[in-house]
Design a protein around this motif. Sequence first.
Motif, PDB file in Angstrom:
ATOM      1  N   ILE A  96       0.844  -1.198   0.000  1.00 12.91           N
ATOM      2  CA  ILE A  96       0.000   0.000   0.000  1.00 12.91           C
ATOM      3  C   ILE A  96       0.882   1.251   0.000  1.00 12.91           C
ATOM      4  CG2 ILE A  96      -1.543   1.352   1.499  1.00 12.91           C
ATOM      5  CD1 ILE A  96      -2.990  -1.290   2.046  1.00 12.91           C
ATOM      6  N   GLY A  97       1.962   1.164   0.735  1.00 13.29           N
ATOM      7  CA  GLY A  97       2.852   2.311   0.829  1.00 13.29           C
ATOM      8  C   GLY A  97       3.516   2.705  -0.484  1.00 13.29           C
ATOM      9  N   HIS A  98       3.461   1.816  -1.482  1.00 21.50           N
ATOM     10  CA  HIS A  98       4.190   2.116  -2.711  1.00 21.50           C
ATOM     11  C   HIS A  98       3.476   3.060  -3.665  1.00 21.50           C
ATOM     12  CE1 HIS A  98       6.872  -0.767  -1.241  1.00 21.50           C
ATOM     13  NE2 HIS A  98       7.624  -0.753  -2.318  1.00 21.50           N
ATOM     14  N   ALA A  99       2.159   3.172  -3.554  1.00 21.23           N
ATOM     15  CA  ALA A  99       1.447   4.011  -4.528  1.00 21.23           C
ATOM     16  C   ALA A  99       1.782   5.478  -4.333  1.00 21.23           C
ATOM     17  CB  ALA A  99      -0.042   3.797  -4.416  1.00 21.23           C
ATOM     18  N   GLY A 100       2.050   5.868  -3.077  1.00 20.98           N
ATOM     19  CA  GLY A 100       2.364   7.265  -2.805  1.00 20.98           C
ATOM     20  C   GLY A 100       3.556   7.717  -3.615  1.00 20.98           C
ATOM     21  N   THR A 101       4.613   6.921  -3.565  1.00 19.99           N
ATOM     22  CA  THR A 101       5.816   7.289  -4.295  1.00 19.99           C
ATOM     23  C   THR A 101       5.580   7.174  -5.788  1.00 19.99           C
ATOM     24  OG1 THR A 101       7.008   6.403  -2.449  1.00 19.99           O
ATOM     25  CG2 THR A 101       8.298   6.939  -4.381  1.00 19.99           C
ATOM     26  N   LEU A 102       4.776   6.193  -6.157  1.00 23.96           N
ATOM     27  CA  LEU A 102       4.504   6.051  -7.584  1.00 23.96           C
ATOM     28  C   LEU A 102       3.812   7.299  -8.111  1.00 23.96           C
ATOM     29  CD1 LEU A 102       4.359   3.618  -9.911  1.00 23.96           C
ATOM     30  CD2 LEU A 102       2.036   4.436  -9.734  1.00 23.96           C
ATOM     31  N   ILE A 103       2.791   7.762  -7.386  1.00 25.22           N
ATOM     32  CA  ILE A 103       2.046   8.938  -7.837  1.00 25.22           C
ATOM     33  C   ILE A 103       2.952  10.159  -7.830  1.00 25.22           C
ATOM     34  CG2 ILE A 103       0.152  10.501  -7.218  1.00 25.22           C
ATOM     35  CD1 ILE A 103      -1.326   7.978  -6.199  1.00 25.22           C
ATOM     36  N   SER A 104       3.736  10.311  -6.763  1.00 24.36           N
ATOM     37  CA  SER A 104       4.575  11.504  -6.665  1.00 24.36           C
ATOM     38  C   SER A 104       5.725  11.466  -7.649  1.00 24.36           C
ATOM     39  CB  SER A 104       5.183  11.605  -5.277  1.00 24.36           C
ATOM     40  OG  SER A 104       4.204  11.501  -4.342  1.00 24.36           O
ATOM     41  N   ALA A 105       6.391  10.333  -7.688  1.00 20.35           N
ATOM     42  CA  ALA A 105       7.646  10.280  -8.430  1.00 20.35           C
ATOM     43  C   ALA A 105       7.461   9.868  -9.887  1.00 20.35           C
ATOM     44  CB  ALA A 105       8.593   9.324  -7.728  1.00 20.35           C
TER      45      ALA A 105
ATOM     46  N   SER B 160      -1.994  13.326  -0.467  1.00 15.37           N
ATOM     47  CA  SER B 160      -2.601  12.310   0.399  1.00 15.37           C
ATOM     48  C   SER B 160      -1.983  10.941   0.141  1.00 15.37           C
ATOM     49  CB  SER B 160      -4.115  12.264   0.222  1.00 15.37           C
ATOM     50  OG  SER B 160      -4.434  12.361  -1.125  1.00 15.37           O
ATOM     51  N   ALA B 161      -1.568  10.698  -1.116  1.00 14.66           N
ATOM     52  CA  ALA B 161      -0.926   9.411  -1.400  1.00 14.66           C
ATOM     53  C   ALA B 161       0.427   9.317  -0.701  1.00 14.66           C
ATOM     54  CB  ALA B 161      -0.767   9.246  -2.903  1.00 14.66           C
ATOM     55  N   GLU B 162       1.155  10.431  -0.650  1.00 13.84           N
ATOM     56  CA  GLU B 162       2.453  10.424   0.045  1.00 13.84           C
ATOM     57  C   GLU B 162       2.255  10.219   1.547  1.00 13.84           C
ATOM     58  OE1 GLU B 162       4.606  14.029  -0.986  1.00 13.84           O
ATOM     59  OE2 GLU B 162       4.126  13.649  -3.069  1.00 13.84           O
ATOM     60  N   ALA B 163       1.226  10.884   2.091  1.00 14.22           N
ATOM     61  CA  ALA B 163       0.927  10.713   3.521  1.00 14.22           C
ATOM     62  C   ALA B 163       0.592   9.250   3.788  1.00 14.22           C
ATOM     63  CB  ALA B 163      -0.235  11.603   3.918  1.00 14.22           C
ATOM     64  N   MET B 164      -0.208   8.690   2.876  1.00 12.99           N
ATOM     65  CA  MET B 164      -0.603   7.289   3.000  1.00 12.99           C
ATOM     66  C   MET B 164       0.636   6.391   3.009  1.00 12.99           C
ATOM     67  SD  MET B 164      -2.897   5.302   0.259  1.00 12.99           S
ATOM     68  CE  MET B 164      -1.469   4.712  -0.615  1.00 12.99           C
ATOM     69  N   THR B 165       1.606   6.701   2.165  1.00 13.39           N
ATOM     70  CA  THR B 165       2.860   5.933   2.107  1.00 13.39           C
ATOM     71  C   THR B 165       3.519   5.886   3.477  1.00 13.39           C
ATOM     72  OG1 THR B 165       3.358   6.401  -0.181  1.00 13.39           O
ATOM     73  CG2 THR B 165       5.235   6.059   1.238  1.00 13.39           C
ATOM     74  N   ILE B 166       3.642   7.071   4.077  1.00  9.94           N
ATOM     75  CA  ILE B 166       4.368   7.146   5.346  1.00  9.94           C
ATOM     76  C   ILE B 166       3.637   6.375   6.440  1.00  9.94           C
ATOM     77  CG2 ILE B 166       5.079   8.795   7.146  1.00  9.94           C
ATOM     78  CD1 ILE B 166       5.584  10.675   4.607  1.00  9.94           C
ATOM     79  N   PHE B 167       2.325   6.562   6.515  1.00  5.33           N
ATOM     80  CA  PHE B 167       1.566   5.862   7.564  1.00  5.33           C
ATOM     81  C   PHE B 167       1.559   4.348   7.307  1.00  5.33           C
ATOM     82  CE2 PHE B 167      -1.037  10.010   7.273  1.00  5.33           C
ATOM     83  CZ  PHE B 167      -0.050  10.685   7.980  1.00  5.33           C
ATOM     84  N   ALA B 168       1.476   3.965   6.025  1.00  6.07           N
ATOM     85  CA  ALA B 168       1.444   2.533   5.709  1.00  6.07           C
ATOM     86  C   ALA B 168       2.780   1.881   6.049  1.00  6.07           C
ATOM     87  CB  ALA B 168       1.107   2.328   4.236  1.00  6.07           C
ATOM     88  N   VAL B 169       3.887   2.593   5.800  1.00  4.56           N
ATOM     89  CA  VAL B 169       5.199   2.000   6.110  1.00  4.56           C
ATOM     90  C   VAL B 169       5.357   1.843   7.630  1.00  4.56           C
ATOM     91  CG1 VAL B 169       7.707   2.310   5.936  1.00  4.56           C
ATOM     92  CG2 VAL B 169       6.273   2.784   3.967  1.00  4.56           C
TER      93      VAL B 169
END
Lengths: 449, 188
Positions: free
Chosen positions: A87-96, A112-121
Motif C-alpha cells: 500500500i505504501g508504494h502508490a504514494g511514491t509512484l504517484i509523486s515520483a 494524500s498518497a504520500e501521507a498514506m505511504t508514510i503511515f502505511a510504512v
Amino acid sequence: MIHDSLIRERLVTGDKTAADVTRDIARPILNQPTKSWKIGFTLSLIFLGIFGISLFNTIWTGIGVWNINKTVMWGWDITNFVFWVGIGHAGTLISAVLLLFRQKWRMSINRSAEAMTIFAVVCAAMFPVFHMGRVWVGYWALPLPNAFGSLWVNFNSPLLWDVFAISTYFSVSLLFWYIGLIPDIATIRDKVKTKTAKFWYGFFSMGWTGSTRTWARYELISLILAGLSTPLVLSVHTIVSTDFATSIVPGWHTTIFPPYFVAGAIFSGFGMVATLLVVARKVMNYENYITIGHLEAMTKIIMVTGSIVGIAYLTEFFIAWYSGVEYEQYAFINRATGPYWWAYWSMMSCNLLAPQVFWFKWARTTPWFIFIMSIVVNVGMWFERFVIIVTSLHRDYLPSSWVMYSGSLTEIGLFLGTFGIFFTCFFLFAKYMPVINMAEVKSILRNRE
Amino acid sequence: MGILDKKLSLRNRSKMLVGIWEDEDKLVEATSALVHDGVHIHDIYTPYPVHGLERIIGARRSRLARVAFLCGLTGFILMTTMIWYMYVLDWPVNVGNKPVRFTPSWIPVMFEGTVLCTAYGMGFFFFWRNRLLLGVKNDLLDDRQTDDRMVIAIECVEGMNESDVLNTMKSNGAVELRELNHGVQTTI
C-alpha cells in the motif's frame, strides 16, 4: 509559446481562482472539525486501542499468543507486513513516477498518497519488529558493533536488505513529503488566526516566502527526488519479494517475484488511494479538485496492474507445471484445490477478474462503485500475501510437518489495529495539513500548454 | 553569510520598491519590461512556481544536481567501505568455502545507502541554500503572497529613476505599489 489549451479537459473544475483553492483546501484546517471527522477519528481511536491491547498481549506474554508454529513460521504478521508495504508504494509512484512522466493529474492526489505511504510504512514496520519476539533487541538488525565480539549483520540475507530498504524508503518518502508540504504550510501560516497555530505553522514553514529562486530549486529537488524515488520504490518491493524468492520453499523460489510484487504493490496502493479519495472528495467537498477524471485515471492503473498481477498468477502456474519439479507442481495444485482453496480463489476473483470491470466507462466514472471495487482490491491483495505465505509453508517437503494455520485473536487484533494507526494518522493529517497540494494545483488552474 | 544573517533580511533594507500583481501573465510581462529597462530585481515572490521567471531575472542555474551526484558518490563509497570492512576485513564469513570478496548480494545495501545519502545530502543543501530552517521568521512583503498575489521587490540603488520604475510596474498590471523603508511599508 504558452497558451490556454482549447482541447484538454480542465484538471480542476468550477473555474477556481488561486484564492478559491486556498479557501477550499484550507477550510478543514481553519474551521472546527466536522461531525463526520469526529466520528471517523473516534472509530480510528477504537481500532488503535485494539492495537494497543493486542500489542501488550504480544509483548507481555510473548509471540506464543500468535498461532504461528515451526512449519508456518510466517503467518498473519508477514502477510500484513507485505500488505502494508505494498500500500505504501502508490504514494511514491504517484509523486515520483507520474511526475517524471509529466502527468499533471497527479497534483490533486499526490499529497494524500504520500501521507498514506508514510503511515502505511509505519504500520508495515510493526510486524517484522514485533515478530522478533524480543523487540528490545531489535537494534541488532542494524550493523552495529556488539557486546559479544565483532559479529556483524549478514549482508547475504534479504532480511537485512529489507532493514535498509524499508528504512531508506521511509526516510526518503518523509523528506519528499515534507519538502512538498513547506509552501502549503506557509500558506496556512499566513491564514491561521490563533497564536499557537501561527507559531507551529510558522515553525514548520521554515521561513518560506515563495521566492523565485527558491521555487526554481524546489522544482529541481522535486525532480531529482522523483528520479531517485522511482528506482527506490522498485528496489524496495523487489527486496521484499526476495525475502521469499531467495528461499527454496516451493511456491516462493521463482524469478517472477520481483516484477510481480512491484505490480501488486502499485495495484494495492492505488486501491487504497481510491478508497481514501473517493470518501475524502465527498466528505471534504473536493469534487472540483479530485474530479471524475482523476478517479478514471486511477481505475485505469488499477486495471492494468491488476492484469499484470493476473498474468503473473497464471505464469506461476504454467512454470510450475513446465519445470517438472513435483514439489513446485504440488504447491500450486495445493493452492488451488487444497484446504486453502477459498483463499486462492478469493485472490483470483478479487485481483484478476474483478478489475476487468473497469473496461467499462460506467465502472470507471461511478464513485460509489469505484469505492466498492477499491475495497475488493484491498481484500484481494491481502489474500494474495496470505496465499503466498501460508499455502507454501503449511505443506512443503516433509509431510510429517504439514499443519494447518489460522490467525489467533491477537494476530487478528494486531492487523485490525494497524488500521487504527493508519486512519488515526490520516485523520490528524487531514485536520492539520492540506490534503491537496495547493501550490501545485494553483499552477494548473489555467490548463496551460 | 549564513542562514541567520540579519543583513539578508528584507526588514533591514534601506529602501525598496514593491509591486503587487494578481495575474501571472502580467507579472511575467512586467518582469521582462523591468529587466529590459536595466532594473535589477531583488526577487519575486509567488504563491506557486511561475516558470521562466528565474531565467528572466538572470538567476544562476542551481547546482543541486551536482551536489546530488557528489552526495550519491559519498554514500556509495561509505556503504561499500562499510560492507567491505565488516564482511571481508573484520569478520570474513565462510559461505561454502567460497572466497570472501564482493558479491552481488552487497548491491541492495549499497544502493539503498547511496539513495539515502543523495536524498538527505541534497535536502540539507536545499534547506541551507534557501535559508530554510525550522523556526526561522519569514520576511513577507504581502500577507497574500503565499495565497494569490505575486510580489516584485526592487532594491533602490543610486542612479535609479524610481518614478520610471513605478510607471513601468503600473503600466504592466501592478494592482498595488508600495515603498519599503527599514521594514515599514507605505502605499504609493
